[in-house]
Design an enzyme around this catalytic site. Sequence first.
Site, PDB file in Angstrom:
ATOM      1  N   ASN A 196       0.858  -1.179   0.000  1.00 48.47           N
ATOM      2  CA  ASN A 196       0.000   0.000   0.000  1.00 48.47           C
ATOM      3  C   ASN A 196       0.899   1.236   0.000  1.00 48.47           C
ATOM      4  O   ASN A 196       1.502   1.568   1.020  1.00 48.47           O
ATOM      5  CB  ASN A 196      -0.902  -0.021   1.243  1.00 48.47           C
ATOM      6  CG  ASN A 196      -1.708   1.255   1.397  1.00 48.47           C
ATOM      7  OD1 ASN A 196      -1.876   2.026   0.454  1.00 48.47           O
ATOM      8  ND2 ASN A 196      -2.213   1.496   2.590  1.00 48.47           N
ATOM      9  N   TRP A 197       0.997   1.883  -1.142  1.00 48.58           N
ATOM     10  CA  TRP A 197       1.928   2.998  -1.274  1.00 48.58           C
ATOM     11  C   TRP A 197       1.404   4.296  -0.666  1.00 48.58           C
ATOM     12  O   TRP A 197       2.131   5.296  -0.634  1.00 48.58           O
ATOM     13  CB  TRP A 197       2.273   3.224  -2.752  1.00 48.58           C
ATOM     14  CG  TRP A 197       3.001   2.072  -3.376  1.00 48.58           C
ATOM     15  CD1 TRP A 197       3.336   0.881  -2.778  1.00 48.58           C
ATOM     16  CD2 TRP A 197       3.498   1.988  -4.717  1.00 48.58           C
ATOM     17  NE1 TRP A 197       3.997   0.075  -3.650  1.00 48.58           N
ATOM     18  CE2 TRP A 197       4.114   0.710  -4.865  1.00 48.58           C
ATOM     19  CE3 TRP A 197       3.469   2.841  -5.815  1.00 48.58           C
ATOM     20  CZ2 TRP A 197       4.696   0.298  -6.059  1.00 48.58           C
ATOM     21  CZ3 TRP A 197       4.046   2.424  -7.000  1.00 48.58           C
ATOM     22  CH2 TRP A 197       4.663   1.165  -7.120  1.00 48.58           C
ATOM     23  N   LYS A 198       0.162   4.282  -0.220  1.00 46.93           N
ATOM     24  CA  LYS A 198      -0.456   5.452   0.417  1.00 46.93           C
ATOM     25  C   LYS A 198      -0.264   6.704  -0.459  1.00 46.93           C
ATOM     26  O   LYS A 198      -0.363   6.623  -1.678  1.00 46.93           O
ATOM     27  CB  LYS A 198       0.097   5.637   1.829  1.00 46.93           C
ATOM     28  CG  LYS A 198      -0.151   4.420   2.724  1.00 46.93           C
ATOM     29  CD  LYS A 198       0.131   4.708   4.165  1.00 46.93           C
ATOM     30  CE  LYS A 198      -0.209   3.500   5.017  1.00 46.93           C
ATOM     31  NZ  LYS A 198      -0.021   3.752   6.455  1.00 46.93           N
ATOM     32  N   HIS A 243      -9.615   1.029   5.623  1.00 43.91           N
ATOM     33  CA  HIS A 243      -8.300   1.303   6.195  1.00 43.91           C
ATOM     34  C   HIS A 243      -8.436   2.242   7.384  1.00 43.91           C
ATOM     35  O   HIS A 243      -9.293   3.129   7.407  1.00 43.91           O
ATOM     36  CB  HIS A 243      -7.375   1.904   5.139  1.00 43.91           C
ATOM     37  CG  HIS A 243      -5.928   1.877   5.523  1.00 43.91           C
ATOM     38  ND1 HIS A 243      -5.374   2.795   6.372  1.00 43.91           N
ATOM     39  CD2 HIS A 243      -4.925   1.008   5.205  1.00 43.91           C
ATOM     40  CE1 HIS A 243      -4.095   2.525   6.539  1.00 43.91           C
ATOM     41  NE2 HIS A 243      -3.799   1.438   5.845  1.00 43.91           N
ATOM     42  N   GLU A 246      -6.885   4.765   8.349  1.00 43.76           N
ATOM     43  CA  GLU A 246      -6.799   6.199   8.081  1.00 43.76           C
ATOM     44  C   GLU A 246      -8.137   6.746   7.608  1.00 43.76           C
ATOM     45  O   GLU A 246      -8.525   7.866   7.940  1.00 43.76           O
ATOM     46  CB  GLU A 246      -5.693   6.453   7.060  1.00 43.76           C
ATOM     47  CG  GLU A 246      -4.304   6.192   7.636  1.00 43.76           C
ATOM     48  CD  GLU A 246      -3.306   5.698   6.615  1.00 43.76           C
ATOM     49  OE1 GLU A 246      -3.656   5.624   5.418  1.00 43.76           O
ATOM     50  OE2 GLU A 246      -2.169   5.375   7.016  1.00 43.76           O
ATOM     51  N   GLU A 284      -5.152  -4.597  11.134  1.00 48.25           N
ATOM     52  CA  GLU A 284      -4.165  -3.536  11.316  1.00 48.25           C
ATOM     53  C   GLU A 284      -4.455  -2.811  12.625  1.00 48.25           C
ATOM     54  O   GLU A 284      -5.339  -1.954  12.690  1.00 48.25           O
ATOM     55  CB  GLU A 284      -4.169  -2.563  10.135  1.00 48.25           C
ATOM     56  CG  GLU A 284      -5.525  -2.109   9.662  1.00 48.25           C
ATOM     57  CD  GLU A 284      -5.421  -0.883   8.764  1.00 48.25           C
ATOM     58  OE1 GLU A 284      -4.346  -0.632   8.235  1.00 48.25           O
ATOM     59  OE2 GLU A 284      -6.423  -0.184   8.626  1.00 48.25           O
ATOM     60  N   GLY A 337       2.848   3.043  12.354  1.00 48.68           N
ATOM     61  CA  GLY A 337       3.696   4.233  12.368  1.00 48.68           C
ATOM     62  C   GLY A 337       3.972   4.762  13.755  1.00 48.68           C
ATOM     63  O   GLY A 337       4.214   5.954  13.935  1.00 48.68           O
ATOM     64  N   SER A 345       2.627  -1.861  10.756  1.00 45.92           N
ATOM     65  CA  SER A 345       4.050  -1.486  10.693  1.00 45.92           C
ATOM     66  C   SER A 345       4.942  -2.684  10.395  1.00 45.92           C
ATOM     67  O   SER A 345       5.883  -3.001  11.127  1.00 45.92           O
ATOM     68  CB  SER A 345       4.479  -0.809  12.006  1.00 45.92           C
ATOM     69  OG  SER A 345       3.842   0.439  12.138  1.00 45.92           O
ATOM     70  N   GLY A 355       2.561  -0.860   4.474  1.00 45.61           N
ATOM     71  CA  GLY A 355       2.258   0.528   4.126  1.00 45.61           C
ATOM     72  C   GLY A 355       3.310   1.508   4.567  1.00 45.61           C
ATOM     73  O   GLY A 355       3.117   2.712   4.468  1.00 45.61           O
ATOM     74  N   GLY A 356       4.438   1.027   5.066  1.00 45.77           N
ATOM     75  CA  GLY A 356       5.471   1.930   5.557  1.00 45.77           C
ATOM     76  C   GLY A 356       6.364   2.422   4.442  1.00 45.77           C
ATOM     77  O   GLY A 356       6.508   1.789   3.398  1.00 45.77           O
TER      78      GLY A 356
END
Length: 246
Positions: free
Chosen positions: A13-15, A99, A101, A171, A177, A218, A239-240
């Site tokens: 996941n490149w966000k 997700h 976020e 998650e 993070g 993470s 996703g980091g």
Amino acid sequence: MKTHIRQKFIVGNWKMHTTAFEAEQLARGIIDGLVVADHVTVILCPPFPYLALVGDMLKGSQVALGAQNMYPQAEGAFTGEVSPTMLLDLSCGYVILGHSEGRHKLGESDEFINQKVVCTLAAGLDVILCVGETLEQRKSKQTEAVLDRQLSTGLAGVPSEALSRLSIAYEPVWAIGNDEHHATPQQAHDVHLLIRRKLSQVYGETRAQKMTVQYGGSVEPENAAAFLGQPGIDGVLIGGRQPESR
């Protein structure tokens, strides 16, 4: 008792990272350096502006294309949103939904996420449904109740025949993070057992045992093998962004 070999998912996941140049370089590096086993599915989820670019590069490779989100309508006056029809047009096969976020920064409710899940599956795309608790919820021992609610509402109306196109990503919000709080592989394993138990209650033991449940808190090169080595953890949602010095 025969053990079912579940598909392993490795999802990038490149966000909201990469430029067009960086996306091209990253995708090329993954394609050229990857050797994929039959029971492993590798999925790249770049930002929306680079889906076409990365998708073209992935054609003919062993890597699938996924999107980071989707709006639950085929079309309409929804400025700034992306429909499942558009994603299919770009040869996307997967969509990340729910997700943390989106839930905690953008206020997406369980009911709205459920609309996305149902719409995505109906459109013919596969779903990666994210669930997880905050630090406050974990400290107050609400983890199981939170996951029960997110799964019950998020999967409402999803028929058992659609489960082959749906995976769950645990998650823990408190571990994403966060330099002070990290989930251990054992903690992740314990919660995966809770998730599979809930899936068994809804869809039955046999179907639940076939579903892919991956971890997404993470994950880094140094700890990925430890998580993947846990029984019941069927992959990782990464996703980091690694520091430039690495």
